[in-house]
Design a protein around this motif. Structure first.
Motif, short mmCIF file in Angstrom:
data_model
loop_
_atom_site.label_atom_id
_atom_site.label_comp_id
_atom_site.label_asym_id
_atom_site.label_seq_id
_atom_site.Cartn_x
_atom_site.Cartn_y
_atom_site.Cartn_z
N UNK A 82 46.89 41.97 14.00
CA UNK A 82 45.50 41.51 13.87
C UNK A 82 44.91 42.01 12.55
N UNK A 83 45.14 43.28 12.23
CA UNK A 83 44.63 43.82 10.97
C UNK A 83 45.25 43.11 9.78
N UNK A 84 46.52 42.83 9.86
CA UNK A 84 47.23 42.12 8.79
C UNK A 84 46.61 40.74 8.60
N UNK A 85 46.32 40.04 9.69
CA UNK A 85 45.74 38.70 9.60
C UNK A 85 44.34 38.75 9.01
N UNK A 86 43.53 39.72 9.43
CA UNK A 86 42.17 39.86 8.89
C UNK A 86 42.23 40.14 7.39
N UNK A 87 43.16 41.00 6.98
CA UNK A 87 43.31 41.31 5.56
C UNK A 87 43.73 40.07 4.78
N UNK A 88 44.63 39.27 5.35
CA UNK A 88 45.09 38.05 4.68
C UNK A 88 43.94 37.07 4.49
N UNK A 89 43.08 36.92 5.51
CA UNK A 89 41.93 36.02 5.40
C UNK A 89 40.96 36.52 4.34
N UNK A 90 40.73 37.84 4.31
CA UNK A 90 39.85 38.41 3.30
C UNK A 90 40.35 38.19 1.89
N UNK A 91 41.64 38.38 1.68
CA UNK A 91 42.23 38.17 0.36
C UNK A 91 42.16 36.69 -0.02
N UNK A 92 42.40 35.80 0.96
CA UNK A 92 42.32 34.37 0.70
C UNK A 92 40.92 33.98 0.24
N UNK A 93 39.89 34.51 0.92
CA UNK A 93 38.51 34.21 0.53
C UNK A 93 38.20 34.73 -0.87
N UNK A 94 38.69 35.92 -1.19
CA UNK A 94 38.45 36.49 -2.51
C UNK A 94 39.13 35.66 -3.61
N UNK A 95 40.38 35.26 -3.37
CA UNK A 95 41.09 34.46 -4.36
C UNK A 95 40.46 33.08 -4.54
N UNK A 96 39.99 32.51 -3.42
CA UNK A 96 39.34 31.20 -3.52
C UNK A 96 38.07 31.29 -4.36
N UNK A 97 37.31 32.35 -4.18
CA UNK A 97 36.07 32.52 -4.93
C UNK A 97 36.36 32.64 -6.43
N UNK A 98 37.51 33.18 -6.77
CA UNK A 98 37.87 33.35 -8.18
C UNK A 98 38.63 32.15 -8.75
N UNK A 99 38.82 31.12 -7.94
CA UNK A 99 39.44 29.90 -8.44
C UNK A 99 40.94 29.84 -8.34
N UNK A 100 41.56 30.77 -7.62
CA UNK A 100 43.01 30.77 -7.48
C UNK A 100 43.38 30.06 -6.16
N UNK A 101 43.46 28.73 -6.22
CA UNK A 101 43.61 27.94 -5.01
C UNK A 101 44.93 28.12 -4.31
N UNK A 102 46.03 28.09 -5.06
CA UNK A 102 47.35 28.15 -4.43
C UNK A 102 47.58 29.48 -3.71
N UNK A 103 47.39 30.63 -4.37
CA UNK A 103 47.59 31.88 -3.62
C UNK A 103 46.59 32.06 -2.48
N UNK A 104 45.39 31.51 -2.62
CA UNK A 104 44.43 31.58 -1.52
C UNK A 104 44.97 30.83 -0.30
N UNK A 105 45.53 29.65 -0.52
CA UNK A 105 46.13 28.90 0.57
C UNK A 105 47.30 29.61 1.20
N UNK A 106 48.08 30.30 0.38
CA UNK A 106 49.25 31.01 0.89
C UNK A 106 48.82 32.18 1.80
N UNK A 107 47.80 32.92 1.40
CA UNK A 107 47.33 34.03 2.24
C UNK A 107 46.70 33.51 3.53
#
Length: 359
Positions: A82-107
């Motif tokens: 669960x913690x791993x999944x929450x961290x992955x969603x947080x990183x995805x949101x951060x990368x999306x905000x910075x314009x990194x679409x592909x790694x955001x989708x991967x996380x």
């Protein structure tokens, strides 16, 4: 178009651009180009590294690390997943905000892949797996067909749909499509268990044929879902690819196992695979042509072997078949545009718009 400082300076000299705006405009265009390189799904070294790293992370999270984590107990496995999944969603949101679409989708995809692991651990904690065979290790989820996996699959579909609404990247449909593929196999044992049919009877007699037929229908449903998604997203990104791929795996796999080996059944199978090739040509989806081509090759090779076994004629027939397919390919290449246009003219306007957009 690649712009250089000299181009902007020339525009300023011509009076089109204020010279004081050159540095700011050049900096803006450079940042935008870098974001486009990271956010667009291009076949490049960066893209390959993104996807390779993502697949390794997903594999480590959902398969390999469980061997070590299970030694700590299912409660620890549940908390960590669960913690791993929450961290992955947080990183995805951060990368999306910075314009990194592909790694955001991967996380975000990694978070979906962790859902069945978390549900597996929760079921163990609650005691649901106490008497279940082949349920001691999470890796068995990917190895054994079992109706008891359905709760994990349903939870993954729900979580995947929610995350897809939040992170609109086509790669997120991959774990959803894989889960549907698994469900197409696991739903049959679940139904048979409800009917009182033991696991030793799943692969013999009428139960075996029923299992294949249900998988065949489930594959058709997945393909219909993929087509509906394709129509709905025809003006944007391709969200239907993975659904088409695993829908065809389910449908074509069940279709290939059906039949009694009689000539009539082989001819029907051949006709259906030819149909897949034409569907691929009309829809512009090569995955249909790949599965159809494999099926055609299987039937033609089988017929040639059974009719001309232990004979030099077998080699001749295979050679002629190969040449014949090449000739058909050459003929098709010359008339493809005309045939495709005529076929598409008979389709509804929304489908023609889809095909034009995908082309």
């Amino acid at each position: 178009m690649l712009l250089k400082r000299e181009d902007l300076q020339a525009a300023a000299d011509a009076g089109v651009l204020d010279p004081r705006e050159i540095d700011g405009l050049l900096s803006f265009l450079t940042r935008r180009e870098l974001q486009a390189q990271h956010g667009s799904a291009r076949f490049s070294a960066t893209h390959i590294l993104y996807n390779l790293g993502g697949m390794l992370a997903i594999s480590a999270a959902s398969l390999f690390t469980t061997l070590a984590v299970e030694a700590l107990g299912m409660t620890a496995l549940l908390v960590l997943s669960v913690l791993y999944a929450i961290a992955a969603i947080g990183i995805a949101a951060m990368l999306e905000k910075r314009g990194f679409g592909i790694p955001a989708g991967i996380f975000a995809t990694l978070a979906i892949a962790l859902v069945p692991l978390a549900v597996f651990a929760l079921q163990h904690v609650l005691g649901f797996w106490a008497e279940g065979p082949n349920t001691e290790h999470y890796r068995n989820y990917h190895a054994y067909i079992d109706g008891r996996w359905l709760m994990m699959e349903l939870a993954t579909l729900v979580a995947g749909s929610l995350l897809l609404c939040r992170f609109r990247y086509p790669f997120l449909t991959m774990p959803i499509a894989v889960t549907l593929w698994y469900m197409g196999m696991d739903i049959v044992p679940a139904l048979m268990m409800q009917a009182g049919i033991g696991s030793e009877e799943w692969y013999v007699g009428e139960a075996s044929q029923l299992r294949k037929l249900i998988s065949l229908v489930f594959g058709l449903v997945m393909l219909a879902l993929a087509f509906a998604v394709d129509l709905r997203t025809r003006r944007g990104k391709d969200y239907a690819f993975w659904l088409y791929l695993f829908g065809l795996l389910t449908f074509w796999g069940a279709l290939s196992m059906l039949g009694s080996g009689k000539l009539a059944g082989k001819l029907v199978y051949l006709a259906l695979n030819v149909g897949l090739v034409f569907i691929g040509a009309v829809l512009g989806r090569r995955v249909f042509a790949v599965f159809g081509g494999i099926g055609i090759a299987i039937v033609l090779g089988d017929l040639s072997w059974n009719l001309f076994r232990d004979s030099f004629v077998f080699v001749l027939v295979l050679t002629l078949l190969g040449f014949g397919l090449i000739i058909v390919g050459l003929w098709w290449s010359r008339h493809e545009a005309k045939i495709t246009a005529r076929l598409r003219a008979t389709l509804p306007a929304s489908v023609r718009e889809l095909l034009a957009a995908r082309s």
